[in-house]
Design a protein around this motif. Structure first.
Motif, PDB file in Angstrom:
ATOM      1  N   SER A   1      32.165  74.444-106.008  1.00  0.00           N
ATOM      2  CA  SER A   1      32.145  74.988-107.377  1.00  0.00           C
ATOM      3  C   SER A   1      32.241  76.512-107.380  1.00  0.00           C
ATOM      4  O   SER A   1      32.856  77.098-108.271  1.00  0.00           O
ATOM      5  N   VAL A   2      31.642  77.150-106.390  1.00  0.00           N
ATOM      6  CA  VAL A   2      31.739  78.610-106.304  1.00  0.00           C
ATOM      7  C   VAL A   2      33.176  79.008-106.016  1.00  0.00           C
ATOM      8  O   VAL A   2      33.731  79.912-106.646  1.00  0.00           O
ATOM      9  N   LEU A   3      33.778  78.309-105.064  1.00  0.00           N
ATOM     10  CA  LEU A   3      35.153  78.659-104.687  1.00  0.00           C
ATOM     11  C   LEU A   3      36.133  78.454-105.830  1.00  0.00           C
ATOM     12  O   LEU A   3      37.073  79.219-106.017  1.00  0.00           O
ATOM     13  N   GLU A   4      35.898  77.400-106.597  1.00  0.00           N
ATOM     14  CA  GLU A   4      36.861  77.091-107.660  1.00  0.00           C
ATOM     15  C   GLU A   4      36.669  77.950-108.911  1.00  0.00           C
ATOM     16  O   GLU A   4      37.628  78.299-109.579  1.00  0.00           O
ATOM     17  N   ASN A   5      35.400  78.273-109.210  1.00  0.00           N
ATOM     18  CA  ASN A   5      35.155  78.946-110.492  1.00  0.00           C
ATOM     19  C   ASN A   5      34.577  80.350-110.406  1.00  0.00           C
ATOM     20  O   ASN A   5      34.612  81.093-111.385  1.00  0.00           O
ATOM     21  N   HIS A   6      34.002  80.706-109.272  1.00  0.00           N
ATOM     22  CA  HIS A   6      33.313  82.004-109.213  1.00  0.00           C
ATOM     23  C   HIS A   6      33.659  82.794-107.966  1.00  0.00           C
ATOM     24  O   HIS A   6      32.861  83.602-107.512  1.00  0.00           O
ATOM     25  N   LEU A   7      34.845  82.556-107.427  1.00  0.00           N
ATOM     26  CA  LEU A   7      35.223  83.252-106.196  1.00  0.00           C
ATOM     27  C   LEU A   7      35.329  84.760-106.416  1.00  0.00           C
ATOM     28  O   LEU A   7      34.915  85.550-105.562  1.00  0.00           O
ATOM     29  N   ALA A   8      35.849  85.139-107.571  1.00  0.00           N
ATOM     30  CA  ALA A   8      35.996  86.577-107.855  1.00  0.00           C
ATOM     31  C   ALA A   8      34.639  87.272-107.844  1.00  0.00           C
ATOM     32  O   ALA A   8      34.504  88.386-107.329  1.00  0.00           O
ATOM     33  N   ASP A   9      33.609  86.589-108.383  1.00  0.00           N
ATOM     34  CA  ASP A   9      32.257  87.174-108.414  1.00  0.00           C
ATOM     35  C   ASP A   9      31.743  87.391-107.001  1.00  0.00           C
ATOM     36  O   ASP A   9      31.143  88.422-106.692  1.00  0.00           O
ATOM     37  N   VAL A  10      31.987  86.390-106.157  1.00  0.00           N
ATOM     38  CA  VAL A  10      31.491  86.469-104.775  1.00  0.00           C
ATOM     39  C   VAL A  10      32.207  87.589-104.022  1.00  0.00           C
ATOM     40  O   VAL A  10      31.573  88.421-103.358  1.00  0.00           O
ATOM     41  N   ILE A  11      33.529  87.638-104.158  1.00  0.00           N
ATOM     42  CA  ILE A  11      34.299  88.676-103.454  1.00  0.00           C
ATOM     43  C   ILE A  11      33.873  90.056-103.937  1.00  0.00           C
ATOM     44  O   ILE A  11      33.658  90.968-103.149  1.00  0.00           O
ATOM     45  N   ASP A  12      33.724  90.187-105.231  1.00  0.00           N
ATOM     46  CA  ASP A  12      33.332  91.481-105.785  1.00  0.00           C
ATOM     47  C   ASP A  12      31.963  91.910-105.266  1.00  0.00           C
ATOM     48  O   ASP A  12      31.777  93.050-104.838  1.00  0.00           O
ATOM     49  N   PHE A  13      31.030  90.986-105.251  1.00  0.00           N
ATOM     50  CA  PHE A  13      29.671  91.305-104.798  1.00  0.00           C
ATOM     51  C   PHE A  13      29.673  91.791-103.342  1.00  0.00           C
ATOM     52  O   PHE A  13      29.069  92.817-103.017  1.00  0.00           O
ATOM     53  N   PHE A  14      30.381  91.065-102.498  1.00  0.00           N
ATOM     54  CA  PHE A  14      30.337  91.400-101.072  1.00  0.00           C
ATOM     55  C   PHE A  14      31.212  92.607-100.710  1.00  0.00           C
ATOM     56  O   PHE A  14      30.883  93.345 -99.797  1.00  0.00           O
ATOM     57  N   SER A  15      32.345  92.778-101.402  1.00  0.00           N
ATOM     58  CA  SER A  15      33.218  93.902-101.029  1.00  0.00           C
ATOM     59  C   SER A  15      32.765  95.218-101.664  1.00  0.00           C
ATOM     60  O   SER A  15      33.114  96.280-101.189  1.00  0.00           O
ATOM     61  N   ARG A  16      31.963  95.140-102.728  1.00  0.00           N
ATOM     62  CA  ARG A  16      31.524  96.362-103.397  1.00  0.00           C
ATOM     63  C   ARG A  16      30.399  97.062-102.636  1.00  0.00           C
ATOM     64  O   ARG A  16      30.310  98.280-102.632  1.00  0.00           O
ATOM     65  N   ASP A  17      29.563  96.278-102.000  1.00  0.00           N
ATOM     66  CA  ASP A  17      28.390  96.838-101.350  1.00  0.00           C
ATOM     67  C   ASP A  17      28.783  97.541-100.045  1.00  0.00           C
ATOM     68  O   ASP A  17      29.240  96.891 -99.111  1.00  0.00           O
ATOM     69  N   PRO A  18      28.589  98.870 -99.953  1.00  0.00           N
ATOM     70  CA  PRO A  18      29.009  99.558 -98.729  1.00  0.00           C
ATOM     71  C   PRO A  18      28.182  99.184 -97.496  1.00  0.00           C
ATOM     72  O   PRO A  18      28.623  99.369 -96.371  1.00  0.00           O
TER      73      PRO A  18
ATOM     74  N   PHE B   1      32.432 110.622-100.520  1.00  0.00           N
ATOM     75  CA  PHE B   1      32.707 109.712 -99.399  1.00  0.00           C
ATOM     76  C   PHE B   1      31.404 109.384 -98.669  1.00  0.00           C
ATOM     77  O   PHE B   1      31.124 108.219 -98.372  1.00  0.00           O
ATOM     78  N   ILE B   2      30.616 110.399 -98.434  1.00  0.00           N
ATOM     79  CA  ILE B   2      29.364 110.192 -97.698  1.00  0.00           C
ATOM     80  C   ILE B   2      28.390 109.336 -98.516  1.00  0.00           C
ATOM     81  O   ILE B   2      27.797 108.392 -97.998  1.00  0.00           O
ATOM     82  N   VAL B   3      28.288 109.634 -99.787  1.00  0.00           N
ATOM     83  CA  VAL B   3      27.361 108.862-100.639  1.00  0.00           C
ATOM     84  C   VAL B   3      27.820 107.408-100.758  1.00  0.00           C
ATOM     85  O   VAL B   3      27.023 106.477-100.690  1.00  0.00           O
ATOM     86  N   SER B   4      29.120 107.221-100.921  1.00  0.00           N
ATOM     87  CA  SER B   4      29.585 105.845-101.145  1.00  0.00           C
ATOM     88  C   SER B   4      29.614 105.017 -99.868  1.00  0.00           C
ATOM     89  O   SER B   4      29.519 103.805 -99.926  1.00  0.00           O
ATOM     90  N   GLN B   5      29.729 105.653 -98.707  1.00  0.00           N
ATOM     91  CA  GLN B   5      29.868 104.858 -97.483  1.00  0.00           C
ATOM     92  C   GLN B   5      28.672 104.937 -96.530  1.00  0.00           C
ATOM     93  O   GLN B   5      28.356 103.959 -95.872  1.00  0.00           O
ATOM     94  N   TYR B   6      28.052 106.091 -96.420  1.00  0.00           N
ATOM     95  CA  TYR B   6      26.949 106.202 -95.447  1.00  0.00           C
ATOM     96  C   TYR B   6      25.567 106.153 -96.095  1.00  0.00           C
ATOM     97  O   TYR B   6      24.714 105.378 -95.728  1.00  0.00           O
ATOM     98  N   LEU B   7      25.364 107.084 -97.029  1.00  0.00           N
ATOM     99  CA  LEU B   7      24.017 107.312 -97.551  1.00  0.00           C
ATOM    100  C   LEU B   7      23.972 106.945 -99.027  1.00  0.00           C
ATOM    101  O   LEU B   7      23.897 107.805 -99.900  1.00  0.00           O
ATOM    102  N   SER B   8      24.041 105.627 -99.275  1.00  0.00           N
ATOM    103  CA  SER B   8      24.247 105.186-100.654  1.00  0.00           C
ATOM    104  C   SER B   8      23.076 105.511-101.582  1.00  0.00           C
ATOM    105  O   SER B   8      23.258 105.573-102.789  1.00  0.00           O
TER     106      SER B   8
END
Lengths: 360, 397
Positions: free
Chosen positions: B107-124, A106-113
């Motif tokens: 074009s992003v919204l129509e064809n690559h929205l999943a890529d954008v959502i994945d990129f932004f939601s994956r990064d903590p 949890f810490i690695v994935s959310q705070y200290l990546s």
């Protein structure tokens, strides 16, 4: 065991052990099973949990001068008693590694990546080592401070998140029937009640005001369940069916919505600290339990050190990455918890039989 | 010995107090406040523009003549590569935690929205509470480059405009990454997004003179709502349709409504609006009840505002106007676009999932085109400002 504690300290530790599962383990596994009906699962789990709680209280009230590892020997004799002790110790060691990895992950994935997982495991390992060296009394004293922080942060989060709650996100209710929520409830019950049996290491007679203990434990159980229920209820009401399944820590993601007076925001890391505190107490109790089972109360710092080192190395090597870990928590971990519950069920039945025999 | 131990522990503790293992100094970060993303179909590249704050104190920046922000552009086959290779131009690594606005091309919204959502939601490190808008034209993607006066950063300018219009006009709804993700993942929801566009000459807008003149040569403006069906952009709604859509979705709180009268007009300000929807799946009907309050904000008419009867009459007319506005917008969107941007499909599912599953297969063929709404507006007219009657009325009487 010469340490003396009071009821409040004991019940604070009990409550924190229950709450430690709210991040990651409990919610993740229950969501996987019951999806948006997770909060129903937790409500069902709270009712089911009365049985393990009753078992806990029954064992705790039996032979009040003895810790659990002596009770088992007293009930089942030396061989079978020790066998049970070894099995529960091993099971708790696996649970301890799971909780340790879950917390570090949890810490690695959310705070200290960018921080190595091993470093976080070591930091927690050292803290736990210090706690178990200090003993049960210190752990419970720390718990009585942490419980105030944890409950305050929870209440704070609840108040600010409530306006984000949408009842519509809970619908449709029980779309796929009641079976999955029941299964989820059962697994959830196993997850959050597993740590409480570590408290059996402390003989009831060593509690100063022990007359009130049953009442305090029952009260802590209710508070713990209300918090668990509200965490799931709010997370689902805020994020909805699709987002709770998307994120690994939906409770933490919900906290991101908190914004005080529209200028104090990004406080989710601060508010989620109470999960770390709860997990720390939980881990301390688990490793203290294992230590007592191995050393039979002799204060051996070398054994403690070896125990912590083993936990760090094995959890680091065994789970390898969080995909493996998630698979393990969903597919294997419930069975380990089930085995642990079975062991205490055996002890409970043994208690009853022994009592009857003694009466005869 | 104990003292030595304590000293040793304290000394070791000081090492930990210096910060985290891999801390980064604030001055090493390129704090990114706005991002726009386009997709080039020819070379299959994502083209990104990132707005980075000039880290010098903002007041000093203005006085020294330095720009308050710097834009970096990059393109690559993946978003991660596009953003990471910005380091080749910038001495600092992009830091997305303070991101305020994300502008996406069609074009992003129509064809690559999943890529954008994945990129932004994956990064903590990335927060999910930033706003998302569609660029109405290709040029609008460069809207984050414009120099703005009232806010030093164009990203703050867009964010504040989006927030304020949502609060007091209700033209477009404010959507965050989580909202967009939910609309994308939920099979019963269609995507709606606010739009932005550039008015004026974009090249002149990027110059320093854009903030030294009293009238800006180019500015970025908030447009009406863009509506989608199966992730394809169908078009942009009109001003009234856009507000009516927000009203039906329950996202409108405050707006203005003009009521044309025989001799002029009266403008009302409905506020504290709450919309309640009740789905009758069996009869394919949705009952919409609009509650709230309204003030009179402007009168260009001979209406006697001191008369209780007249106020009651105006209240009825206002409610009728709102009901008509909602009905008209619904029928136009339903008949012209055949897309359920109102969320009725999801509402049906949540109300009666058993019956819904029987009818869902023909949703756009049979069910939605036949869907009817019954609108009841219960807005209470409660205030009319400082003056008792209208100015024209006072003059005549």
């Amino acid at each position: 065991m010469k340490e003396k504690i009071n009821t409040l300290q004991f019940s604070s530790t009990f409550l924190l052990c229950i709450l430690s599962s709210t991040i990651g383990l409990s919610l993740y596994t229950t969501i996987k099973i019951a999806s948006i009906d997770t909060y129903i699962s937790i409500a069902i789990g709270s009712v089911m949990g009365i049985i393990p709680l009753f078992i806990f209280l029954y064992i705790f009230n039996y032979e009040k001068d003895l810790p659990i590892y002596q009770k088992t020997v007293y009930i089942f004799g030396k061989f079978w008693g020790n066998m049970i002790n070894i099995i529960t110790t091993l099971l708790y060691f696996i649970i301890g590694m799971t909780v340790l990895f879950n917390l570090s992950n949890f810490i690695v994935s959310q705070y200290l990546s960018n921080t190595p997982l091993l470093l976080i495991l070591i930091v927690f390992g050292i803290t736990i080592l210090h706690a178990i060296n200090k003993g049960f009394e210190t752990i419970t004293r720390v718990s009585s401070i942490f419980v105030v922080i944890a409950v305050f942060f929870f209440l704070f989060s609840f108040i600010y998140l409530f306006k984000e709650f949408k009842f519509d996100n809970l619908k449709p209710i029980l779309e796929f029937g009641i079976q999955k929520p029941i299964l989820g409830g059962f697994v959830n019950m196993l997850i959050f009640l597993a740590p409480i049996y570590t408290l059996l290491i402390f003989p009831k007679n060593n509690i100063v005001d022990k007359e009130k203990i049953n009442k305090y434990i029952s009260f802590s159980y209710i508070i713990g369940f209300i918090i668990l229920f509200l965490v799931s209820f709010l997370s689902i009401g805020i994020l909805g069916k699709y987002l709770i399944n998307l994120y690994q820590y939906p409770g933490y993601i919900s906290l991101k919505r908190i914004s005080l007076f529209k200028f104090v925001d990004r406080i989710e890391n601060f508010l989620s600290i109470h999960w770390i505190l709860c997990s720390f107490i939980n881990l301390s109790m688990i490793f203290y339990y294992i230590k007592c089972n191995i050393t039979k109360e002799k204060n051996s710092k070398i054994i403690n050190l070896i125990l912590c080192l083993l936990a760090i190395i094995i959890s680091y090597k065994a789970f390898d990455n969080n995909t493996n870990f998630n698979y393990y928590t969903y597919k294997i971990y419930p069975y380990i918890l089930g085995a642990l519950f079975t062991m205490y069920l055996i002890i409970y039945i043994g208690d009853i039989i022994k009592k009857k025999k003694n009466n005869i | 010995m104990t003292k030595i131990k304590i000293l040793l522990v304290l000394s070791l503790t000081t090492l930990l107090l210096s910060g985290c293992y891999n801390y980064r100094e604030l001055s090493d970060l390129a704090i990114t406040t706005a991002i726009s993303i386009d997709y080039n179909e020819e070379n299959k590249n994502f083209e990104v523009i990132a707005q980075v704050i000039n880290p010098i104190k903002q007041q000093d920046v203005s006085s020294s003549g330095e720009p308050t922000f710097i834009n970096f552009t990059s393109s690559a086959l993946s978003l991660q590569e596009a953003f990471r290779t910005i380091i080749l131009d910038s001495p600092k690594q992009l830091y997305g935690s303070q991101l305020q606005i994300l502008i996406l091309s069609k074009s992003v919204l129509e064809n690559h929205l999943a890529d954008v959502i994945d990129f932004f939601s994956r990064d903590p490190e990335m927060r999910s509470e930033f706003r998302i808008a569609i660029a109405k034209t290709d040029e609008s993607l460069e809207g984050i480059s414009l120099q703005t006066v009232l806010d030093n950063l164009s990203s703050s300018n867009i964010l504040d405009s989006l927030d304020k219009q949502s609060e007091i006009l209700g033209l477009s709804v404010n959507l965050t990454l989580n909202d967009l993700t939910n609309m994308y993942l939920n099979p019963y929801l269609e995507i709606v997004l606010p739009s932005v566009f550039v008015e004026g000459n974009i090249n002149e807008g990027e110059e320093r003179e854009n903030v030294t003149n009293t009238t800006q040569k180019a500015k970025i403006k908030i447009g009406t709502t863009g509506i989608f069906k199966d992730n394809k952009l169908l078009g942009f709604l009109s001003f009234d349709e856009s507000r009516a859509l927000n009203l039906i979705r329950g996202d409108l709180e405050d707006t203005i409504v003009r009521l044309d009268t025989e001799n002029g007009y009266i403008v009302f300000e409905p506020n504290r609006i709450k919309t309640k929807k009740e789905s009758d799946v069996k009869n394919n009907k949705v009952k919409i009840t609009i509650d709230g309050f309204a003030r009179i904000k402007e009168v260009s008419d001979l209406t006697d505002l001191t008369s209780v009867k007249e106020i009651d009459n105006l209240e009825k007319k206002l409610n009728k106007k709102i009901e008509e506005m909602v009905q008209d917008a619904f029928i136009n969107i339903r008949d012209n676009y055949n897309t359920d941007v109102f969320g009725f499909r999801d509402s049906y599912y949540k109300t009666d999932y058993k019956l819904f599953k029987e009818i869902d297969k023909n949703w756009y063929d049979d069910i939605f085109p036949q869907l009817e709404i019954e609108v009841t507006s219960k807005i209470k007219l409660y205030e009319k400002g400082n003056t008792l009657g209208g100015i024209e009325y006072e003059r005549e009487n």
